[in-house]
Design a protein around this motif. Structure first.
Motif, mmCIF file in Angstrom:
data_model
loop_
_atom_site.group_PDB
_atom_site.id
_atom_site.type_symbol
_atom_site.label_atom_id
_atom_site.label_comp_id
_atom_site.label_asym_id
_atom_site.label_seq_id
_atom_site.Cartn_x
_atom_site.Cartn_y
_atom_site.Cartn_z
ATOM 1 N N ARG A 186 0.811 -1.272 0.200
ATOM 2 C CA ARG A 186 -0.171 0.389 -0.135
ATOM 3 C C ARG A 186 0.857 1.227 -0.010
ATOM 4 O O ARG A 186 0.706 2.283 1.220
ATOM 5 N N GLU A 187 1.527 1.236 -0.930
ATOM 6 C CA GLU A 187 2.683 2.543 -1.416
ATOM 7 C C GLU A 187 2.004 3.042 -1.898
ATOM 8 O O GLU A 187 1.853 3.742 -3.184
ATOM 9 N N GLU A 188 1.055 4.299 -1.454
ATOM 10 C CA GLU A 188 0.362 5.489 -1.792
ATOM 11 C C GLU A 188 1.108 6.110 -2.486
ATOM 12 O O GLU A 188 0.197 6.882 -3.321
ATOM 13 N N GLU A 189 2.292 6.609 -2.047
ATOM 14 C CA GLU A 189 3.535 7.997 -2.678
ATOM 15 C C GLU A 189 3.693 7.552 -3.703
ATOM 16 O O GLU A 189 4.667 8.490 -4.549
ATOM 17 N N VAL A 190 3.394 6.135 -4.370
ATOM 18 C CA VAL A 190 4.717 5.885 -5.738
ATOM 19 C C VAL A 190 3.214 6.072 -6.940
ATOM 20 O O VAL A 190 4.229 6.365 -7.969
ATOM 21 N N VAL A 191 2.432 6.367 -6.356
ATOM 22 C CA VAL A 191 1.812 6.960 -8.058
ATOM 23 C C VAL A 191 1.260 8.568 -7.861
ATOM 24 O O VAL A 191 0.488 8.836 -8.666
ATOM 25 N N GLY A 192 1.670 9.116 -6.836
ATOM 26 C CA GLY A 192 2.327 10.655 -6.770
ATOM 27 C C GLY A 192 0.499 11.338 -5.786
ATOM 28 O O GLY A 192 0.642 12.226 -6.306
ATOM 29 N N GLY A 193 0.560 10.800 -5.204
ATOM 30 C CA GLY A 193 -1.101 11.585 -4.266
ATOM 31 C C GLY A 193 -2.098 11.458 -4.665
ATOM 32 O O GLY A 193 -2.441 11.004 -5.325
ATOM 33 N N GLY A 194 -2.379 11.773 -4.166
ATOM 34 C CA GLY A 194 -4.832 11.510 -4.239
ATOM 35 C C GLY A 194 -4.832 10.302 -3.676
ATOM 36 O O GLY A 194 -5.788 10.194 -3.847
ATOM 37 N N VAL A 195 -4.436 9.208 -2.964
ATOM 38 C CA VAL A 195 -5.108 7.968 -2.805
ATOM 39 C C VAL A 195 -4.940 7.961 -1.798
ATOM 40 O O VAL A 195 -3.915 7.962 -0.580
ATOM 41 N N ASP A 196 -5.552 6.748 -1.413
ATOM 42 C CA ASP A 196 -6.160 6.953 0.836
ATOM 43 C C ASP A 196 -6.223 5.173 0.705
ATOM 44 O O ASP A 196 -7.564 4.367 0.324
ATOM 45 N N LEU A 197 -5.299 4.274 1.183
ATOM 46 C CA LEU A 197 -5.571 2.870 0.413
ATOM 47 C C LEU A 197 -5.565 2.092 2.165
ATOM 48 O O LEU A 197 -5.427 1.329 2.417
ATOM 49 N N SER A 198 -6.138 3.176 3.254
ATOM 50 C CA SER A 198 -6.100 2.324 4.413
ATOM 51 C C SER A 198 -7.242 1.971 5.108
ATOM 52 O O SER A 198 -7.168 0.983 5.907
ATOM 53 N N ARG A 199 -8.700 2.092 4.310
ATOM 54 C CA ARG A 199 -8.917 0.638 4.500
ATOM 55 C C ARG A 199 -10.216 -0.119 2.738
ATOM 56 O O ARG A 199 -10.589 -0.417 3.572
#
Length: 634
Positions: free
Chosen positions: A431-444
């Protein structure tokens, strides 16, 4: 910690010192603990010998821990205490030194969002304290702050781990599952549980995925509508005699494990087992691995408990706000692979593949390495050793638990093979959210996010535990993007085709602390019966050795899986014994006064190599950061 030498004849106590200073200083400047000394220890040069200063008595450093001072700090301290199962947390304490890990950091992010604060797992990793995280946290509406989604439908691109699954050989692709067999704390009402399970299927779109193979052999995934009946069925065993219930439960679990259908569904099945006779019930949950991973189960169990409680009170189901959908994440990954942003990583992965590693010894290299021959050897640390590993060891060299476990594994394999170098295939949560450039939240977000990538670990000459741990730590932290680029480059859609595969004979996966999700004191505990075989027995095993670790009931459990015939049990038992010896040696070293030190990855802005860092800081602890001087500062 304040070290105090009272004046000759003076009588003073730590409580008095704390009270006196509290009258004159802000709370955060009052030392957390006081140690009274007859004299300060000095080196041969007459300078203070910091390494000779005694540690405060166990527990004394917590007496004066800095309490939260702002609303954000108050929220985050509460979240940390809940996730880490602690009574209180101070704002200056390190998340990883309190027993946190990368998987628990995702739970911190999820619960913080529910309380109206937005963070990322990367911020937890980099900032580590409540004080610093509170400064970085952004306010969000806890009710509507998630991704605005209706019912997700349509096709989604395959992710790298899904591409990998379809590229591998499987005897029965529909039988490759993850499963839990649980014992509820209280008797469950079947009708209410069925409605709660249906709410989960509608809320988490990945639970409705279906997979189809085209004539050219390629695979696609798409979302089905929620099922009319929901994923739960009831198995009533009350008419059976007590002695035969275990066999029936395990036979039913085996049948459910084999019953999933990739194209038509279901790919999630839940069975409420009612044994009767006053015995507590069972809940069997089986999902194809294409739908879930270890982090997903933590989300699903929390939501199932919450939905069941709400329905039991006569309330409608109101789960926490959605985060980025599985479909949106898959599309972002596919776009990232096409963008060329990962081109620079190709050289790293190719170099890893070219590094020569000696094959593992085998008792019979010609024997079949299949699931049917799978065996395992398990070893455990004591509760005291596990507590030290989770809460004391990380402070010595700023390590995480998985880095320590891998260092011990490399040491055990060196004792077996005589080689300092080993290639290990690692699994990360992905769950490496920063890889795709932000605006992503995968915590749930529920789905199979796992990253799988090879790393060559090389131990330094000699037997110095600190040097070995620092070397392994730096090699692991040199992996770009926590390994997510490896799969994006290797499989279809990547900007760099044909990234070399590096076959590893050893697989490693640290599953984290199951005590946080399933425990005897929680809503669910693990049931004693078998949940059935999760993989078809005819399928090949991916490695010669599969090493996994998790914390259950307060103890670290390590398991080494192998194929009977390829290796004899006594061979693997000897290796497991070495593994525990190496791990205990690292724990003992890291909790000694002689341990301590930093590595270049701790201070990336400083631009210092290991010799320069050692010359500057030695084994000093407690340094928060090191920055290069600007001309003005000079």
């Amino acid at each position: 910690v304040a070290y105090v030498v009272p004046a000759e004849g003076a009588e003073v106590s730590a409580a008095e010192l704390r009270a006196r200073l509290g009258e004159r200083l802000p709370e955060h400047m009052v030392p957390a603990a006081f140690v009274l000394l007859e004299k300060l220890p000095l080196s041969v040069n007459g300078k203070l010998d910091r390494r000779a200063l005694p540690a405060p008595e166990r527990g004394s450093t917590r007496v004066g821990r800095t309490a939260p001072r702002t609303e954000k700090e108050e929220i985050l301290c509460g979240v940390w205490a809940g996730v880490l199962k602690l009574e209180r947390v101070g704002v200056e304490e390190s998340f990883f030194e309190l027993g946190g890990d990368s998987i628990l950091s995702i739970q911190v992010v999820s619960r913080a969002r529910q309380r109206g604060l937005k963070l990322t797992p990367r911020q937890v990793f980099e900032l580590q304290t409540v004080e610093r995280l509170a400064e970085a946290a952004q306010r969000v509406d806890s009710e509507t702050g998630g991704a605005a989604q209706g019912l997700v439908a349509g096709e989604a691109p395959l992710t790298p781990v899904q591409h990998r699954f379809f590229a591998e050989e499987h005897a029965a692709r529909h039988h490759f599952n993850q499963a839990l067999l649980l014992r509820p704390r209280d008797a469950l009402r079947g009708g209410v549980l069925a409605r709660a399970a249906a709410a989960l299927e509608a809320h988490h779109d990945a639970l409705r995925l279906r997979f189809r193979q085209a004539e050219d052999g390629s695979w696609t995934q798409s979302h089905a509508e929620p099922g009319a009946r929901g994923p739960l069925t009831v198995l009533d065993l009350s008419a059976l005699r007590e002695g035969g219930r275990r066999e029936v439960i395990e036979a039913a679990a085996e049948q459910v494990q084999r019953s999933l259908d990739l194209a038509q569904g279901p790919l999630l099945r839940m069975v409420s087992i009612e044994p009767g006779g006053g015995e507590p019930g069972r809940l069997l949950a089986v999902a194809h691995h294409l739908l879930v991973d270890g982090v997903s189960w933590r989300v699903l169990l929390e939501d199932l408990e919450s939905a069941y409680a709400q329905l039991s009170r006569g309330e409608p189901v109101a789960l926490p706000a959605k985060t980025t959908s599985w479909k949106a994440w898959a599309e972002r990954l596919a776009g990232h692979a096409r963008s060329g942003a990962l081109d620079a990583e190709a050289a790293y992965w190719s170099e890893q593949a070219r590094r020569e590693v000696a094959p593992l010894p085998a008792d019979d290299a010609a024997a079949e390495n299949t699931v049917a021959r799978a065996r395992g050897v398990e070893v455990r640390l004591t509760g005291e050793e596990t507590a030290a590993l989770l809460r004391e060891v990380p402070a010595a060299y700023r390590t995480q638990v998985d880095e320590v476990l891998l260092c011990a594994l490399a040491g055990a394999l060196r004792r077996w093979t005589g080689q300092r170098r080993v290639r290990v295939e690692l699994e990360g949560h992905g769950r490496e959210e920063e890889v795709v450039g932000g605006g992503v939240d995968l915590s749930r977000t529920v789905g199979w996010f796992t990253t799988v990538y090879p790393v060559v670990l090389e131990l330094p000459d000699g037997g110095d535990a600190g040097a070995a741990l620092r070397a392994v730590k730096e090699q692991l932290r040199a992996v770009p993007g926590h390994g997510i680029g490896y799969g994006l480059l290797r499989f279809p859609g990547g900007s760099v085709g044909g990234t070399e595969a590096a076959a590893a004979e050893v697989g490693f996966n640290y599953l984290g602390q199951f005590d946080q999700a399933v425990s005897d004191e929680g809503f669910f505990a693990f049931a004693p019966e078998s949940a059935g075989a999760p993989v078809d027995a005819r399928s090949p095993r991916p490695h010669l050795l599969d090493v996994s670790g998790s914390v259950q009931a307060g103890r670290l459990e390590l398991r080494i899986g192998y194929a009977g015939g390829v290796h004899r049990r006594e061979t693997v038992e000897r290796l497991a014994g070495w593994y525990v010896e190496e791990l205990r040696g690292l724990v003992a070293h890291c909790t000694s006064s002689a341990a301590g030190g930093y590595t270049p990855s701790d201070f990336p802005l400083a631009g210092l190599d290991q010799p320069a860092l050692d010359a500057l800081l030695g084994s000093e602890r407690g340094v928060e950061d090191v920055y290069p001087l600007t001309p003005l500062q000079e």
